[in-house]
Write a protein that holds these residues in place. Structure first.
Motif, PDB file in Angstrom:
ATOM      1  N   VAL A 150       0.804  -1.222   0.000  1.00  0.00           N
ATOM      2  CA  VAL A 150       0.000   0.000   0.000  1.00  0.00           C
ATOM      3  C   VAL A 150       0.836   1.271   0.000  1.00  0.00           C
ATOM      4  CG1 VAL A 150      -2.058  -1.053   1.024  1.00  0.00           C
ATOM      5  CG2 VAL A 150      -0.264  -0.145   2.523  1.00  0.00           C
ATOM      6  N   LEU A 151       2.126   1.172   0.373  1.00  0.00           N
ATOM      7  CA  LEU A 151       2.999   2.344   0.429  1.00  0.00           C
ATOM      8  C   LEU A 151       4.299   2.040  -0.310  1.00  0.00           C
ATOM      9  CD1 LEU A 151       2.747   3.261   4.233  1.00  0.00           C
ATOM     10  CD2 LEU A 151       1.452   4.299   2.367  1.00  0.00           C
ATOM     11  N   SER A 152       4.867   3.085  -0.910  1.00  0.00           N
ATOM     12  CA  SER A 152       6.183   2.954  -1.508  1.00  0.00           C
ATOM     13  C   SER A 152       7.237   2.947  -0.396  1.00  0.00           C
ATOM     14  CB  SER A 152       6.451   4.120  -2.456  1.00  0.00           C
ATOM     15  OG  SER A 152       6.619   5.326  -1.709  1.00  0.00           O
ATOM     16  N   PRO A 153       8.471   2.526  -0.696  1.00  0.00           N
ATOM     17  CA  PRO A 153       9.520   2.600   0.328  1.00  0.00           C
ATOM     18  C   PRO A 153       9.721   4.005   0.888  1.00  0.00           C
ATOM     19  CG  PRO A 153      10.221   1.192  -1.475  1.00  0.00           C
ATOM     20  CD  PRO A 153       8.924   1.814  -1.906  1.00  0.00           C
ATOM     21  N   ASP A 154       9.670   5.017   0.029  1.00  0.00           N
ATOM     22  CA  ASP A 154       9.843   6.393   0.502  1.00  0.00           C
ATOM     23  C   ASP A 154       8.692   6.809   1.419  1.00  0.00           C
ATOM     24  OD1 ASP A 154      12.215   6.668  -0.832  1.00  0.00           O
ATOM     25  OD2 ASP A 154      11.376   7.778  -2.528  1.00  0.00           O
ATOM     26  N   GLN A 155       7.463   6.433   1.063  1.00  0.00           N
ATOM     27  CA  GLN A 155       6.313   6.775   1.903  1.00  0.00           C
ATOM     28  C   GLN A 155       6.403   6.101   3.267  1.00  0.00           C
ATOM     29  OE1 GLN A 155       3.291   5.471  -0.979  1.00  0.00           O
ATOM     30  NE2 GLN A 155       2.320   7.484  -0.723  1.00  0.00           N
ATOM     31  N   SER A 156       6.693   4.810   3.269  1.00  0.00           N
ATOM     32  CA  SER A 156       6.739   4.086   4.541  1.00  0.00           C
ATOM     33  C   SER A 156       7.839   4.634   5.442  1.00  0.00           C
ATOM     34  CB  SER A 156       6.920   2.581   4.301  1.00  0.00           C
ATOM     35  OG  SER A 156       8.061   2.310   3.537  1.00  0.00           O
ATOM     36  N   LEU A 157       8.983   5.019   4.856  1.00  0.00           N
ATOM     37  CA  LEU A 157      10.064   5.593   5.654  1.00  0.00           C
ATOM     38  C   LEU A 157       9.668   6.947   6.232  1.00  0.00           C
ATOM     39  CD1 LEU A 157      12.958   5.276   6.668  1.00  0.00           C
ATOM     40  CD2 LEU A 157      13.738   6.388   4.555  1.00  0.00           C
ATOM     41  N   ALA A 158       8.993   7.774   5.423  1.00  0.00           N
ATOM     42  CA  ALA A 158       8.569   9.093   5.904  1.00  0.00           C
ATOM     43  C   ALA A 158       7.564   8.955   7.051  1.00  0.00           C
ATOM     44  CB  ALA A 158       7.966   9.896   4.761  1.00  0.00           C
ATOM     45  N   TYR A 159       6.596   8.052   6.907  1.00  0.00           N
ATOM     46  CA  TYR A 159       5.627   7.839   7.979  1.00  0.00           C
ATOM     47  C   TYR A 159       6.303   7.236   9.213  1.00  0.00           C
ATOM     48  CZ  TYR A 159       1.628   8.850   4.903  1.00  0.00           C
ATOM     49  OH  TYR A 159       0.708   9.461   4.078  1.00  0.00           O
ATOM     50  N   ARG A 160       7.272   6.370   8.998  1.00  0.00           N
ATOM     51  CA  ARG A 160       8.014   5.787  10.118  1.00  0.00           C
ATOM     52  C   ARG A 160       8.708   6.885  10.919  1.00  0.00           C
ATOM     53  NH1 ARG A 160      11.788   1.619  11.519  1.00  0.00           N
ATOM     54  NH2 ARG A 160      12.820   2.392  13.393  1.00  0.00           N
ATOM     55  N   HIS A 161       9.347   7.817  10.223  1.00  0.00           N
ATOM     56  CA  HIS A 161      10.067   8.888  10.921  1.00  0.00           C
ATOM     57  C   HIS A 161       9.123   9.747  11.760  1.00  0.00           C
ATOM     58  CE1 HIS A 161      13.794   7.797   9.261  1.00  0.00           C
ATOM     59  NE2 HIS A 161      13.747   8.464   8.122  1.00  0.00           N
ATOM     60  N   VAL A 162       7.948  10.067  11.223  1.00  0.00           N
ATOM     61  CA  VAL A 162       7.041  10.923  11.981  1.00  0.00           C
ATOM     62  C   VAL A 162       6.464  10.174  13.182  1.00  0.00           C
ATOM     63  CG1 VAL A 162       4.879  10.480  10.712  1.00  0.00           C
ATOM     64  CG2 VAL A 162       5.267  12.705  11.729  1.00  0.00           C
ATOM     65  N   CYS A 163       6.277   8.854  13.053  1.00  0.00           N
ATOM     66  CA  CYS A 163       5.839   8.063  14.206  1.00  0.00           C
ATOM     67  C   CYS A 163       6.929   8.002  15.275  1.00  0.00           C
ATOM     68  CB  CYS A 163       5.448   6.655  13.761  1.00  0.00           C
ATOM     69  SG  CYS A 163       3.892   6.562  12.860  1.00  0.00           S
ATOM     70  N   ASP A 164       8.178   7.863  14.840  1.00  0.00           N
ATOM     71  CA  ASP A 164       9.289   7.887  15.800  1.00  0.00           C
ATOM     72  C   ASP A 164       9.346   9.216  16.545  1.00  0.00           C
ATOM     73  OD1 ASP A 164      10.017   5.331  15.084  1.00  0.00           O
ATOM     74  OD2 ASP A 164      11.698   5.949  13.810  1.00  0.00           O
ATOM     75  N   ARG A 165       9.116  10.320  15.806  1.00  0.00           N
ATOM     76  CA  ARG A 165       9.136  11.634  16.451  1.00  0.00           C
ATOM     77  C   ARG A 165       8.003  11.774  17.461  1.00  0.00           C
ATOM     78  NH1 ARG A 165      10.375  13.485  11.180  1.00  0.00           N
ATOM     79  NH2 ARG A 165       8.267  14.284  10.879  1.00  0.00           N
ATOM     80  N   LEU A 166       6.843  11.247  17.110  1.00  0.00           N
ATOM     81  CA  LEU A 166       5.716  11.317  18.035  1.00  0.00           C
ATOM     82  C   LEU A 166       6.027  10.540  19.308  1.00  0.00           C
ATOM     83  CD1 LEU A 166       2.818  12.128  18.738  1.00  0.00           C
ATOM     84  CD2 LEU A 166       2.023  10.092  17.505  1.00  0.00           C
TER      85      LEU A 166
END
Length: 272
Positions: free
Chosen positions: A24-40
């Motif tokens: 459902v997500l590209s590698p770039d999308q999944s990495l970007a969402y991962r980073h924002v979850c880590d920040r949260l």
């Protein structure tokens, strides 16, 4: 007309109540969402409990975007129809070599208090989800909609009077996902997960979908209409968030608490 799932995937979901992997997500999308979850997580102290990281879609534009990614909605629409409501979102993070976090065997139905035929969970992997880092497992069952040999009656149980015990490893199936893939499971699937025994963090974003015609068991919970129309008014529909403001963390905490309280009420209702 189906939008994303194949006939084999539809059959698998109907038979087992779960289907995966779905990209459902590209590698770039999944990495970007991962980073924002880590920040949260960092904003919440580093390793918050899952009960503290809920309902992000109500308060953060990034979480709303993730929950409404077109391929996620297309797959869910193939199973629930064109009118979709997001009832909840939850962050499931397991930190490296942390034996304290695991998920006991359970079914989602009693916690959600929603029509089981119109409700499912999308579990989106924002990192690899493997045997070593504690991926989700589900139990092989002949009829997942009935109490099975893996469950016993227990009046103290929070899951509608039944508790799962001693599911043999050989009777479970690991849901192994790459970052950017998801699984879909219904509320009857008996599932859980082991601790993270690896040096790799596991990050999953769960989205609980239902449909507008479903009447919640408790009150009129806040939700967002993800696709289609609501002609019923059973949910308190919120407008999607338009920004990512740090001040919204406090509001998210309040929503997480409200969601937890409703979940506990649903469990009390399920016991009766």
């Amino acid at each position: 007309m189906v939008k994303l799932l194949t006939d084999d995937q539809l059959h698998c979901f109907q038979k087992q109540g779960i289907v995966y992997p779905i990209r459902v997500l590209s590698p770039d999308q999944s990495l970007a969402y991962r980073h924002v979850c880590d920040r949260l997580e960092a904003e919440l102290g580093g390793q918050p409990r899952t009960v503290e990281v809920r309902q992000m879609h109500l308060h953060f534009a990034w979480a709303y975007r993730l929950a409404t990614e077109p391929r996620i909605l297309d797959a869910v629409e193939d199973l629930l129809g064109p009118d979709l409501v997001i009832w909840a979102t939850e962050l499931f993070a397991k930190h490296p070599s942390d034996a304290s976090v695991s998920i006991g065997w359970h079914r989602d139905g009693p916690y959600m208090g929603l029509d089981p035929d119109q409700t499912l969970t999308a579990w989106v992997a924002l990192s690899e989800s493997t045997l070593e880092n504690g991926c989700m497992r589900f139990a092989r069952e002949g009829d997942r909609k009935q109490t099975t040999q893996w469950q016993v009656r227990d009046s103290r149980s929070s899951a509608g009077g039944h508790v799962a015990r001693n599911v043999p490893q050989g009777e479970t199936v690991p849901v192994i996902l790459q970052a950017g893939e998801m699984s879909l499971h219904d509320v009857h699937v008996l599932h859980g997960s082991d601790p993270n025994r690896s040096n790799q963090k596991r990050v999953g974003f769960a989205i609980r979908f239902t449909t507008p015609q479903v009447r919640p068991a408790v009150d009129r919970p806040p939700a967002i209409l993800a696709r289609g129309a609501d002609h019923y008014g059973y949910f308190e529909l919120w407008e999607p968030p338009s920004a990512d403001d740090r001040a919204a963390i406090g509001e998210m905490r309040l929503s997480a608490r409200r969601h937890l309280d409703a979940t506990l009420q649903n469990l009390q209702t399920a016991r009766r």
